[in-house]
Design a protein around this motif. Structure first.
Motif, PDB file in Angstrom:
ATOM      1  N   GLY A 146       0.814  -1.201   0.000  1.00 22.31           N
ATOM      2  CA  GLY A 146       0.000   0.000   0.000  1.00 22.31           C
ATOM      3  C   GLY A 146       0.852   1.257   0.000  1.00 22.31           C
ATOM      4  O   GLY A 146       2.046   1.235   0.343  1.00 22.31           O
ATOM      5  N   LEU A 147       0.243   2.349  -0.376  1.00 19.11           N
ATOM      6  CA  LEU A 147       0.928   3.643  -0.409  1.00 19.11           C
ATOM      7  C   LEU A 147       1.530   3.973   0.955  1.00 19.11           C
ATOM      8  O   LEU A 147       0.899   3.786   1.986  1.00 19.11           O
ATOM      9  N   HIS A 148       2.780   4.451   0.924  1.00 15.33           N
ATOM     10  CA  HIS A 148       3.534   4.888   2.103  1.00 15.33           C
ATOM     11  C   HIS A 148       3.948   3.737   3.001  1.00 15.33           C
ATOM     12  O   HIS A 148       4.241   3.937   4.183  1.00 15.33           O
ATOM     13  N   ASP A 149       3.975   2.522   2.464  1.00 11.55           N
ATOM     14  CA  ASP A 149       4.591   1.415   3.192  1.00 11.55           C
ATOM     15  C   ASP A 149       6.059   1.742   3.442  1.00 11.55           C
ATOM     16  O   ASP A 149       6.692   2.478   2.675  1.00 11.55           O
ATOM     17  N   HIS A 150       6.596   1.186   4.510  1.00 13.93           N
ATOM     18  CA  HIS A 150       7.993   1.480   4.862  1.00 13.93           C
ATOM     19  C   HIS A 150       8.952   1.150   3.720  1.00 13.93           C
ATOM     20  O   HIS A 150       9.939   1.869   3.510  1.00 13.93           O
ATOM     21  N   ALA A 151       8.656   0.087   2.979  1.00 12.86           N
ATOM     22  CA  ALA A 151       9.534  -0.286   1.861  1.00 12.86           C
ATOM     23  C   ALA A 151       9.607   0.823   0.819  1.00 12.86           C
ATOM     24  O   ALA A 151      10.648   1.031   0.185  1.00 12.86           O
ATOM     25  N   MET A 152       8.519   1.559   0.629  1.00 12.71           N
ATOM     26  CA  MET A 152       8.491   2.658  -0.342  1.00 12.71           C
ATOM     27  C   MET A 152       9.412   3.796   0.095  1.00 12.71           C
ATOM     28  O   MET A 152      10.073   4.430  -0.736  1.00 12.71           O
ATOM     29  N   LEU A 153       9.462   4.035   1.394  1.00 13.75           N
ATOM     30  CA  LEU A 153      10.251   5.151   1.908  1.00 13.75           C
ATOM     31  C   LEU A 153      11.734   4.813   2.024  1.00 13.75           C
ATOM     32  O   LEU A 153      12.554   5.700   2.264  1.00 13.75           O
ATOM     33  N   ARG A 154      12.094   3.554   1.851  1.00  8.39           N
ATOM     34  CA  ARG A 154      13.494   3.143   1.950  1.00  8.39           C
ATOM     35  C   ARG A 154      14.253   3.308   0.638  1.00  8.39           C
ATOM     36  O   ARG A 154      15.474   3.239   0.626  1.00  8.39           O
ATOM     37  N   PHE A 155      13.542   3.515  -0.461  1.00  5.35           N
ATOM     38  CA  PHE A 155      14.243   3.634  -1.742  1.00  5.35           C
ATOM     39  C   PHE A 155      15.116   4.883  -1.756  1.00  5.35           C
ATOM     40  O   PHE A 155      14.711   5.954  -1.306  1.00  5.35           O
ATOM     41  N   LYS A 156      16.310   4.712  -2.300  1.00  7.91           N
ATOM     42  CA  LYS A 156      17.235   5.832  -2.409  1.00  7.91           C
ATOM     43  C   LYS A 156      16.910   6.674  -3.635  1.00  7.91           C
ATOM     44  O   LYS A 156      16.193   6.230  -4.533  1.00  7.91           O
ATOM     45  N   ALA A 157      17.440   7.875  -3.661  1.00  8.66           N
ATOM     46  CA  ALA A 157      17.258   8.748  -4.825  1.00  8.66           C
ATOM     47  C   ALA A 157      17.766   8.040  -6.075  1.00  8.66           C
ATOM     48  O   ALA A 157      18.776   7.332  -6.031  1.00  8.66           O
ATOM     49  N   GLY A 158      17.055   8.213  -7.185  1.00  9.91           N
ATOM     50  CA  GLY A 158      17.433   7.560  -8.426  1.00  9.91           C
ATOM     51  C   GLY A 158      16.765   6.223  -8.632  1.00  9.91           C
ATOM     52  O   GLY A 158      17.101   5.499  -9.586  1.00  9.91           O
ATOM     53  N   SER A 159      15.818   5.870  -7.768  1.00 11.51           N
ATOM     54  CA  SER A 159      15.115   4.588  -7.874  1.00 11.51           C
ATOM     55  C   SER A 159      13.694   4.723  -8.395  1.00 11.51           C
ATOM     56  O   SER A 159      13.011   3.717  -8.585  1.00 11.51           O
ATOM     57  N   LYS A 160      13.230   5.943  -8.642  1.00 19.39           N
ATOM     58  CA  LYS A 160      11.829   6.160  -8.992  1.00 19.39           C
ATOM     59  C   LYS A 160      11.596   5.977 -10.490  1.00 19.39           C
ATOM     60  O   LYS A 160      12.277   6.579 -11.325  1.00 19.39           O
ATOM     61  N   LEU A 161      10.626   5.147 -10.839  1.00 17.14           N
ATOM     62  CA  LEU A 161      10.272   4.889 -12.229  1.00 17.14           C
ATOM     63  C   LEU A 161       9.046   5.688 -12.663  1.00 17.14           C
ATOM     64  O   LEU A 161       8.861   5.952 -13.851  1.00 17.14           O
ATOM     65  N   GLY A 162       8.189   6.025 -11.719  1.00 17.37           N
ATOM     66  CA  GLY A 162       6.961   6.754 -11.998  1.00 17.37           C
ATOM     67  C   GLY A 162       6.223   6.962 -10.693  1.00 17.37           C
ATOM     68  O   GLY A 162       6.763   6.678  -9.612  1.00 17.37           O
ATOM     69  N   GLU A 163       4.998   7.436 -10.763  1.00 15.96           N
ATOM     70  CA  GLU A 163       4.232   7.671  -9.550  1.00 15.96           C
ATOM     71  C   GLU A 163       4.024   6.357  -8.790  1.00 15.96           C
ATOM     72  O   GLU A 163       3.456   5.401  -9.322  1.00 15.96           O
ATOM     73  N   ASN A 164       4.551   6.296  -7.557  1.00 17.49           N
ATOM     74  CA  ASN A 164       4.411   5.127  -6.670  1.00 17.49           C
ATOM     75  C   ASN A 164       5.053   3.856  -7.235  1.00 17.49           C
ATOM     76  O   ASN A 164       4.717   2.753  -6.823  1.00 17.49           O
ATOM     77  N   PHE A 165       6.015   4.012  -8.133  1.00 20.29           N
ATOM     78  CA  PHE A 165       6.637   2.883  -8.829  1.00 20.29           C
ATOM     79  C   PHE A 165       8.148   3.020  -8.733  1.00 20.29           C
ATOM     80  O   PHE A 165       8.701   4.056  -9.113  1.00 20.29           O
ATOM     81  N   TYR A 166       8.831   1.957  -8.214  1.00 22.54           N
ATOM     82  CA  TYR A 166      10.262   2.041  -7.917  1.00 22.54           C
ATOM     83  C   TYR A 166      10.987   0.774  -8.362  1.00 22.54           C
ATOM     84  O   TYR A 166      10.371  -0.274  -8.562  1.00 22.54           O
ATOM     85  N   VAL A 167      12.315   0.913  -8.481  1.00 21.01           N
ATOM     86  CA  VAL A 167      13.141  -0.235  -8.830  1.00 21.01           C
ATOM     87  C   VAL A 167      14.125  -0.498  -7.699  1.00 21.01           C
ATOM     88  O   VAL A 167      14.708   0.413  -7.121  1.00 21.01           O
ATOM     89  N   ARG A 168      14.277  -1.788  -7.360  1.00 22.81           N
ATOM     90  CA  ARG A 168      15.239  -2.188  -6.338  1.00 22.81           C
ATOM     91  C   ARG A 168      16.620  -2.314  -6.966  1.00 22.81           C
ATOM     92  O   ARG A 168      16.780  -2.315  -8.189  1.00 22.81           O
ATOM     93  N   GLN A 169      17.619  -2.491  -6.112  1.00 22.72           N
ATOM     94  CA  GLN A 169      18.989  -2.599  -6.607  1.00 22.72           C
ATOM     95  C   GLN A 169      19.192  -3.823  -7.488  1.00 22.72           C
ATOM     96  O   GLN A 169      20.056  -3.822  -8.361  1.00 22.72           O
ATOM     97  N   ASP A 170      18.401  -4.872  -7.273  1.00 24.25           N
ATOM     98  CA  ASP A 170      18.559  -6.094  -8.071  1.00 24.25           C
ATOM     99  C   ASP A 170      17.776  -6.047  -9.386  1.00 24.25           C
ATOM    100  O   ASP A 170      17.741  -7.028 -10.125  1.00 24.25           O
ATOM    101  N   GLY A 171      17.137  -4.912  -9.682  1.00 28.57           N
ATOM    102  CA  GLY A 171      16.414  -4.772 -10.945  1.00 28.57           C
ATOM    103  C   GLY A 171      14.949  -5.146 -10.869  1.00 28.57           C
ATOM    104  O   GLY A 171      14.203  -4.910 -11.826  1.00 28.57           O
ATOM    105  N   THR A 172      14.509  -5.761  -9.766  1.00 33.65           N
ATOM    106  CA  THR A 172      13.078  -6.042  -9.613  1.00 33.65           C
ATOM    107  C   THR A 172      12.356  -4.745  -9.241  1.00 33.65           C
ATOM    108  O   THR A 172      12.957  -3.824  -8.677  1.00 33.65           O
ATOM    109  N   ARG A 173      11.071  -4.684  -9.557  1.00 30.28           N
ATOM    110  CA  ARG A 173      10.331  -3.437  -9.379  1.00 30.28           C
ATOM    111  C   ARG A 173       9.163  -3.618  -8.413  1.00 30.28           C
ATOM    112  O   ARG A 173       8.704  -4.735  -8.196  1.00 30.28           O
TER     113      ARG A 173
END
Length: 242
Positions: A146-173
């Motif tokens: 869900g929106l604002h889950d702790h995992a969402m707030l842990r992403f570092k700058a440069g990880s954002k793909l779009g609104e509420n959409f992120y990429v992890r260091q291993d390439g999974t999204r």
């Protein structure tokens, strides 16, 4: 397009520090890298499962507790046998489920931490694919980030793909859902909303003295009991052209 008035729990309210972090981290990953991530999505997840086959996944006993449909499938069907089931691998955004499963033959579908790994532009394809094999009057059972889950707030700058959409260091999204977005997604694909609420939990690490907020979205969407004309989808179009 339908509009929704949400009842009950709303999305988690951020602290001022969390709000500031999200405001700072607005730069998106380049189009070139995003296309590369989409192309390599299957490979990245295959590597993830290979690395975490024994030390990541836990038995999901809570699923039968949270979704009564799963208990019914297991307890009302005398032919149920855990040693006999049809297992196959497919890409729900591309592979037609009708190649493996008869139309309107499925009692319940679980999408538990599935859609969040898929590009938002392809989520509708998944729901249309599932719609064809689900029996009228039966449900899709959903749980995901869900929106604002702790995992969402842990992403570092440069990880954002779009609104509420992120990429992890291993390439999974990972996509983080709002209840409004999810409801619109399902209803536009022909489903009816039954339940759609945020679930708030807290993960405690006693050793490090940490307490972090977890936010999930738990929902149920039903295929109408008397199925109207099904939504047009790319899978049906492809078959008609061949």
């Amino acid at each position: 397009m339908a509009s929704f008035q949400r009842k009950g729990l709303q999305a988690r309210i951020l602290s001022s520090e969390e709000e500031e972090k999200l405001k700072r981290d607005q730069a998106l990953v380049s189009d070139f890298k995003q296309q590369k991530l989409e192309k390599e999505a299957q490979k990245n997840w295959d590597l993830f499962y290979k690395r975490n086959s024994t030390n990541f996944f836990k038995d999901r006993h809570w699923t039968a507790r949270e979704f009564e449909e799963l208990r019914a499938c297991r307890e009302q069907n005398p032919l149920y046998n855990t040693e006999r089931c049809k297992v196959f691998q497919c890409d729900l955004t591309r592979d037609d489920l009708l190649h493996h499963i008869p139309p309107e033959s499925v009692d319940a579908v679980t999408l538990i931490f599935v859609l969040s790994a898929i590009h938002p532009e392809k989520m509708r394809l998944v729901l249309l694919n599932v719609y064809k094999v689900l029996k009228p009057g039966r449900s899709v059972l959903f749980r995901d980030y869900g929106l604002h889950d702790h995992a969402m707030l842990r992403f570092k700058a440069g990880s954002k793909l779009g609104e509420n959409f992120y990429v992890r260091q291993d390439g999974t999204r990972a996509y983080f859902f709002t209840d409004e977005f999810l409801a619109q997604l399902f209803v536009d694909a022909g489903y009816e909303e039954v339940a759609n609420e945020y679930v708030f939990r807290e993960t405690v690490n006693k050793k490090e003295g940490l307490r972090v907020p977890r936010v999930f979205l738990q929902s149920k969407f039903q295929k109408p009991p008397k199925d109207p004309a099904p939504p047009t989808d790319c899978f049906a179009e492809k078959r008609s052209l061949n």
